[in-house]
Design a protein around this motif. Structure first.
Motif, PDB file in Angstrom:
ATOM      1  N   HIS A 133      28.815 145.130  49.422  1.00 50.92           N
ATOM      2  CA  HIS A 133      29.981 144.525  48.776  1.00 50.92           C
ATOM      3  C   HIS A 133      30.221 143.109  49.297  1.00 50.92           C
ATOM      4  O   HIS A 133      31.340 142.611  49.282  1.00 50.92           O
ATOM      5  N   HIS A 134      29.150 142.447  49.717  1.00 50.79           N
ATOM      6  CA  HIS A 134      29.276 141.089  50.255  1.00 50.79           C
ATOM      7  C   HIS A 134      29.858 140.125  49.219  1.00 50.79           C
ATOM      8  O   HIS A 134      30.423 139.090  49.554  1.00 50.79           O
ATOM      9  N   PHE A 150      35.845 149.493  44.294  1.00 51.13           N
ATOM     10  CA  PHE A 150      35.339 150.481  45.249  1.00 51.13           C
ATOM     11  C   PHE A 150      35.407 151.922  44.739  1.00 51.13           C
ATOM     12  O   PHE A 150      34.645 152.773  45.196  1.00 51.13           O
ATOM     13  N   LYS A 151      36.297 152.198  43.788  1.00 56.64           N
ATOM     14  CA  LYS A 151      36.420 153.559  43.265  1.00 56.64           C
ATOM     15  C   LYS A 151      35.798 153.708  41.873  1.00 56.64           C
ATOM     16  O   LYS A 151      35.236 154.754  41.552  1.00 56.64           O
ATOM     17  N   MET A 152      35.930 152.662  41.055  1.00 55.76           N
ATOM     18  CA  MET A 152      35.385 152.725  39.697  1.00 55.76           C
ATOM     19  C   MET A 152      34.027 152.049  39.589  1.00 55.76           C
ATOM     20  O   MET A 152      33.390 152.092  38.536  1.00 55.76           O
ATOM     21  N   ASN A 178      32.105 145.466  38.683  1.00 59.55           N
ATOM     22  CA  ASN A 178      31.974 144.153  39.314  1.00 59.55           C
ATOM     23  C   ASN A 178      33.047 143.218  38.752  1.00 59.55           C
ATOM     24  O   ASN A 178      33.771 143.561  37.808  1.00 59.55           O
ATOM     25  N   PHE A 179      33.132 142.027  39.311  1.00 61.33           N
ATOM     26  CA  PHE A 179      34.190 141.101  38.909  1.00 61.33           C
ATOM     27  C   PHE A 179      34.050 140.661  37.459  1.00 61.33           C
ATOM     28  O   PHE A 179      35.056 140.445  36.766  1.00 61.33           O
ATOM     29  N   VAL A 195      35.694 132.778  40.015  1.00 63.68           N
ATOM     30  CA  VAL A 195      34.599 132.340  39.149  1.00 63.68           C
ATOM     31  C   VAL A 195      34.524 133.215  37.896  1.00 63.68           C
ATOM     32  O   VAL A 195      34.370 132.718  36.767  1.00 63.68           O
ATOM     33  N   ALA A 196      34.631 134.526  38.081  1.00 64.68           N
ATOM     34  CA  ALA A 196      34.573 135.453  36.939  1.00 64.68           C
ATOM     35  C   ALA A 196      35.764 135.257  36.006  1.00 64.68           C
ATOM     36  O   ALA A 196      35.618 135.274  34.770  1.00 64.68           O
ATOM     37  N   LEU A 197      36.944 135.052  36.564  1.00 65.72           N
ATOM     38  CA  LEU A 197      38.147 134.881  35.741  1.00 65.72           C
ATOM     39  C   LEU A 197      38.124 133.570  34.961  1.00 65.72           C
ATOM     40  O   LEU A 197      38.637 133.502  33.842  1.00 65.72           O
ATOM     41  N   ARG A 198      37.511 132.512  35.540  1.00 60.12           N
ATOM     42  CA  ARG A 198      37.504 131.209  34.866  1.00 60.12           C
ATOM     43  C   ARG A 198      36.653 131.221  33.598  1.00 60.12           C
ATOM     44  O   ARG A 198      36.775 130.315  32.769  1.00 60.12           O
ATOM     45  N   ARG A 199      35.825 132.223  33.430  1.00 64.11           N
ATOM     46  CA  ARG A 199      35.076 132.340  32.176  1.00 64.11           C
ATOM     47  C   ARG A 199      36.008 132.655  31.010  1.00 64.11           C
ATOM     48  O   ARG A 199      35.642 132.470  29.841  1.00 64.11           O
TER      49      ARG A 199
END
Length: 312
Positions: free
Chosen positions: A276-277, A235-237, A240-241, A286-290
């Motif tokens: 921001h849905h 929200f500040k920087m 995205n995930f 999902v992003a971390l599992r990459r």
């Protein structure tokens, strides 16, 4: 015979001068060959910081070939930096001048985060569920090295050092990092405090392979802590995930511990909008599992925050 900053390395908060070939016998006539270089890399930056120009001084120091000149001080910060009197021994004069500088930056929005509530480093009644969870995870993994990203005053960094890890902790808040330096120096803990933003980490410098490694290369650790950071990064920087996961993964040797405050968190709720849905726990996983095939969830504090324990 030279006095630039890259001859100094740190072990925890302690500086070491490592270029033995630069140590020579002092000139009998009192002339110090490296005097101007010392002023450019140490005295002038400190004088600018004492005058309140912390950010300018750090930006100028990134030009590691030049440091900060007398002209920089006079034209940018409007400082009068007197030369050393010829009759004054150089090392005595510089020691006294630097000791007389007030290098305490003004308070910031986050410098009072722990005021009156800095917990002990051993379990007691003041510990929250989050304190206990991180303590248990550090004891479980026993990492040789730990990186605390966005450390603030560094309670978790100090906890990791107290448990035997070598620790690096960085934050972009000068006041918080200064206080962390004071804490770990007093407690003799193996924590290296750094001023750096996770959004703009130090790049590799130099031609070709470079003279200086990037922050990701220098600061990679067995275990990385990213606590109370994700919502600020989103929200500040405006990250995205996928960017967050990739950015934290480059520092992580084995384990990444990420805290996720959901959309109904008391601090996150006012920031949530329709655009921001995608800000959900599932999408972060999902992003971390990459980068981390094994992820488990641990309760944090205050509820409903959780810790995601991500393993290589």
């Amino acid at each position: 015979k030279d006095a630039h900053g890259w001859n100094i390395l740190f072990e925890g908060p302690r500086p070491y001068f490592v270029d033995f070939g630069s140590i020579i016998e002092a000139s009998p006539d009192g002339v110090w060959r490296a005097e101007e270089e010392f002023r450019e890399y140490f005295l002038h930056p400190l004088e600018m910081m004492a005058a309140g120009h912390w950010r300018i001084a750090r930006v100028l120091l990134r030009d590691f070939e030049r440091g900060i000149s007398l002209r920089d001080c006079e034209s940018i910060a409007r400082l009068a930096c007197p030369p050393r009197p010829e009759t004054a021994p150089p090392f005595v004069w510089y020691r006294e001048r630097i000791s007389g500088l007030d290098l305490r930056p003004a308070s910031t929005a986050w410098s009072a985060y722990y005021d009156g509530a800095f917990p002990a480093l051993t379990p007691d009644s003041s510990w929250t569920k989050k304190h206990r969870a991180v303590d248990e995870l550090l004891r479980e993994f026993r990492p040789a090295s730990v990186l605390d990203v966005g450390a603030n005053r560094g309670w978790y960094a100090q906890l990791a050092a107290h448990l035997g890890s070598r620790v690096v902790a960085f934050d972009n808040d000068e006041v918080c990092v200064n206080q962390l330096f004071v804490d770990v120096s007093r407690r003799q803990l193996d924590v290296q405090p750094l001023v750096m933003s996770c959004l703009t980490p130090t790049p590799r410098y130099g031609l070709g392979d470079g003279l200086m490694e990037s922050a990701a290369e220098r600061l990679s650790c067995d275990l990385v802590l990213a606590l109370a950071m994700v919502h600020h990064m989103v929200f500040k920087m405006h990250l995205n995930f996928e960017q967050i996961a990739a950015g934290l993964a480059v520092y992580t040797g084995k384990v990444l511990i990420v805290e996720f405050p959901p959309g109904d968190d008391v601090h996150v709720g006012p920031w949530m909008t329709d655009r921001h849905h995608w800000y959900t726990l599932e999408n972060l996983q999902v992003a971390l599992r990459r980068h981390f095939p094994k992820i488990r969830q641990v309760d944090s504090d205050p509820a409903p925050r959780v810790l995601l324990v991500c393993e290589r």
